[in-house]
Design a protein around this motif. Structure first.
Motif, PDB file in Angstrom:
ATOM      1  N   UNK A   1      26.826  24.206  26.665  1.00 44.36           N
ATOM      2  CA  UNK A   1      25.856  24.584  25.925  1.00 44.36           C
ATOM      3  C   UNK A   1      26.724  26.878  25.341  1.00 44.36           C
ATOM      4  N   UNK A   2      26.519  26.782  24.264  1.00 42.80           N
ATOM      5  CA  UNK A   2      26.803  27.851  23.998  1.00 42.80           C
ATOM      6  C   UNK A   2      26.369  27.983  22.534  1.00 42.80           C
ATOM      7  N   UNK A   3      26.122  29.502  21.670  1.00 45.26           N
ATOM      8  CA  UNK A   3      25.166  29.416  20.592  1.00 45.26           C
ATOM      9  C   UNK A   3      25.499  28.198  19.988  1.00 45.26           C
ATOM     10  N   UNK A   4      27.196  28.167  19.794  1.00 53.04           N
ATOM     11  CA  UNK A   4      27.898  27.288  18.754  1.00 53.04           C
ATOM     12  C   UNK A   4      27.469  25.722  18.577  1.00 53.04           C
ATOM     13  N   UNK A   5      27.252  25.212  19.963  1.00 49.43           N
ATOM     14  CA  UNK A   5      26.554  24.187  19.918  1.00 49.43           C
ATOM     15  C   UNK A   5      26.839  23.402  21.434  1.00 49.43           C
ATOM     16  N   UNK A   6      25.869  22.326  21.705  1.00 50.44           N
ATOM     17  CA  UNK A   6      25.398  22.216  22.943  1.00 50.44           C
ATOM     18  C   UNK A   6      26.216  20.649  23.119  1.00 50.44           C
ATOM     19  N   UNK A   7      26.841  20.250  23.825  1.00 50.91           N
ATOM     20  CA  UNK A   7      27.753  19.079  24.577  1.00 50.91           C
ATOM     21  C   UNK A   7      27.168  18.153  25.832  1.00 50.91           C
ATOM     22  N   UNK A   8      26.618  16.991  24.997  1.00 48.96           N
ATOM     23  CA  UNK A   8      26.593  16.319  25.995  1.00 48.96           C
ATOM     24  C   UNK A   8      26.826  14.966  26.782  1.00 48.96           C
ATOM     25  N   UNK A   9      26.631  14.623  27.766  1.00 48.07           N
ATOM     26  CA  UNK A   9      27.341  13.760  28.645  1.00 48.07           C
ATOM     27  C   UNK A   9      26.091  12.602  28.863  1.00 48.07           C
ATOM     28  N   UNK A  10      25.763  11.598  28.077  1.00 49.73           N
ATOM     29  CA  UNK A  10      25.183  10.445  28.045  1.00 49.73           C
ATOM     30  C   UNK A  10      25.528   9.076  29.271  1.00 49.73           C
ATOM     31  N   UNK A  11      24.737   8.986  29.872  1.00 50.62           N
ATOM     32  CA  UNK A  11      24.722   7.614  30.449  1.00 50.62           C
ATOM     33  C   UNK A  11      23.603   6.501  30.701  1.00 50.62           C
ATOM     34  N   UNK A  12      23.901   5.252  29.747  1.00 53.18           N
ATOM     35  CA  UNK A  12      22.645   4.469  29.229  1.00 53.18           C
ATOM     36  C   UNK A  12      22.476   2.624  29.660  1.00 53.18           C
ATOM     37  N   UNK A  13      21.853   2.934  30.984  1.00 54.85           N
ATOM     38  CA  UNK A  13      21.819   1.356  31.409  1.00 54.85           C
ATOM     39  C   UNK A  13      22.287   0.608  29.990  1.00 54.85           C
ATOM     40  N   UNK A  14      22.442  -0.767  30.436  1.00 51.30           N
ATOM     41  CA  UNK A  14      22.104  -2.214  30.012  1.00 51.30           C
ATOM     42  C   UNK A  14      20.888  -1.526  29.770  1.00 51.30           C
ATOM     43  N   UNK A  15      19.773  -1.921  28.680  1.00 54.07           N
ATOM     44  CA  UNK A  15      18.421  -2.238  28.445  1.00 54.07           C
ATOM     45  C   UNK A  15      17.884  -1.107  27.863  1.00 54.07           C
ATOM     46  N   UNK A  16      18.682   0.189  28.009  1.00 49.88           N
ATOM     47  CA  UNK A  16      18.037   0.742  27.849  1.00 49.88           C
ATOM     48  C   UNK A  16      18.336   1.989  26.462  1.00 49.88           C
ATOM     49  N   UNK A  17      17.367   2.446  26.200  1.00 52.40           N
ATOM     50  CA  UNK A  17      17.567   3.379  24.819  1.00 52.40           C
ATOM     51  C   UNK A  17      17.017   4.639  24.718  1.00 52.40           C
ATOM     52  N   UNK A  18      17.921   5.333  23.224  1.00 54.34           N
ATOM     53  CA  UNK A  18      17.564   6.339  22.873  1.00 54.34           C
ATOM     54  C   UNK A  18      17.064   6.390  21.461  1.00 54.34           C
ATOM     55  N   UNK A  19      15.732   6.521  22.194  1.00 51.55           N
ATOM     56  CA  UNK A  19      15.124   6.437  20.719  1.00 51.55           C
ATOM     57  C   UNK A  19      15.033   7.796  19.928  1.00 51.55           C
ATOM     58  N   UNK A  20      14.643   6.614  18.236  1.00 53.49           N
ATOM     59  CA  UNK A  20      15.097   7.804  17.065  1.00 53.49           C
ATOM     60  C   UNK A  20      14.627   8.813  17.058  1.00 53.49           C
ATOM     61  N   UNK A  21      15.310   9.812  17.008  1.00 53.94           N
ATOM     62  CA  UNK A  21      15.427  11.123  16.810  1.00 53.94           C
ATOM     63  C   UNK A  21      16.191  11.485  15.114  1.00 53.94           C
ATOM     64  N   UNK A  22      15.580  13.150  15.180  1.00 52.00           N
ATOM     65  CA  UNK A  22      16.486  14.281  14.109  1.00 52.00           C
ATOM     66  C   UNK A  22      16.860  14.835  14.296  1.00 52.00           C
ATOM     67  N   UNK A  23      17.958  16.043  14.170  1.00 56.60           N
ATOM     68  CA  UNK A  23      17.740  17.286  14.164  1.00 56.60           C
ATOM     69  C   UNK A  23      18.294  17.724  12.996  1.00 56.60           C
ATOM     70  N   UNK A  24      16.714  18.732  12.337  1.00 54.74           N
ATOM     71  CA  UNK A  24      16.537  19.075  11.511  1.00 54.74           C
ATOM     72  C   UNK A  24      17.636  19.868  10.534  1.00 54.74           C
ATOM     73  N   UNK A  25      18.265  21.006  11.644  1.00 52.27           N
ATOM     74  CA  UNK A  25      19.377  22.365  11.663  1.00 52.27           C
ATOM     75  C   UNK A  25      20.595  21.792  11.961  1.00 52.27           C
ATOM     76  N   UNK A  26      21.058  20.406  12.169  1.00 49.78           N
ATOM     77  CA  UNK A  26      22.611  20.496  12.969  1.00 49.78           C
ATOM     78  C   UNK A  26      22.888  18.880  12.368  1.00 49.78           C
ATOM     79  N   UNK A  27      24.114  18.912  13.262  1.00 48.61           N
ATOM     80  CA  UNK A  27      24.522  17.500  13.361  1.00 48.61           C
ATOM     81  C   UNK A  27      25.102  17.792  14.575  1.00 48.61           C
ATOM     82  N   UNK A  28      24.814  15.941  14.748  1.00 48.75           N
ATOM     83  CA  UNK A  28      25.065  15.204  16.233  1.00 48.75           C
ATOM     84  C   UNK A  28      26.165  14.473  15.587  1.00 48.75           C
ATOM     85  N   UNK A  29      26.865  14.487  16.878  1.00 51.38           N
ATOM     86  CA  UNK A  29      28.674  13.534  16.875  1.00 51.38           C
ATOM     87  C   UNK A  29      28.764  13.198  18.432  1.00 51.38           C
ATOM     88  N   UNK A  30      29.010  11.963  18.047  1.00 51.13           N
ATOM     89  CA  UNK A  30      29.215  10.650  19.426  1.00 51.13           C
ATOM     90  C   UNK A  30      30.687  10.189  19.569  1.00 51.13           C
TER      91      UNK A  30
END
Length: 120
Positions: free
Chosen positions: A27-56
């Motif tokens: 994490x820097x002021x410019x960006x947060x880089x995150x690794x996601x591990x999502x098992x079968x049947x799991x969900x990342x709930x719907x959300x927004x980032x009001x002031x930025x972009x999220x690229x997967x």
């Protein structure tokens, strides 16, 4: 600030049975880089980032990527890049039989996070 510039994504992929695992790579002021591990049947709930972009960037597995508040989805597969511009609804459900692994880059780091109310 770190001088390290190369991070093996596999070192940040952590399994869990309860919910998807979000591991911050850097994490820097410019960006947060995150690794996601999502098992079968799991969900990342719907959300927004009001002031930025999220690229997967999808590394493995598959999912249904939510594209709006109504619940519309598009399939995600390895090699896909999904971009949620500021304020764009996004989330994912792993409907497959394999782990969904992807790297998320949120810019700027202060993009904010707002979860959408759960649909009844």
């Amino acid at each position: 600030m770190t001088s390290r510039r190369i991070f093996p994504s596999a070192a940040y992929m952590t399994p869990a049975d309860d919910e998807p695992v979000r591991s911050v790579v850097v994490e820097t002021p410019e960006a947060v880089v995150v690794a996601w591990y999502v098992q079968p049947g799991q969900r990342i709930p719907a959300h927004v980032h009001p002031a930025g972009q999220d690229t997967w960037t999808v590394l493995s597995g598959q999912g249904l990527y939510q594209t709006d508040a109504a619940g519309d989805t598009r399939p995600l597969k390895p090699g896909d890049i999904a971009i949620a511009t500021p304020g764009s609804v996004h989330g994912v459900y792993n409907h497959g039989s394999e782990v969904l692994q992807f790297v998320s880059v949120v810019t700027p780091a202060a993009a904010g996070y707002e979860r959408l109310p759960a649909a009844d």
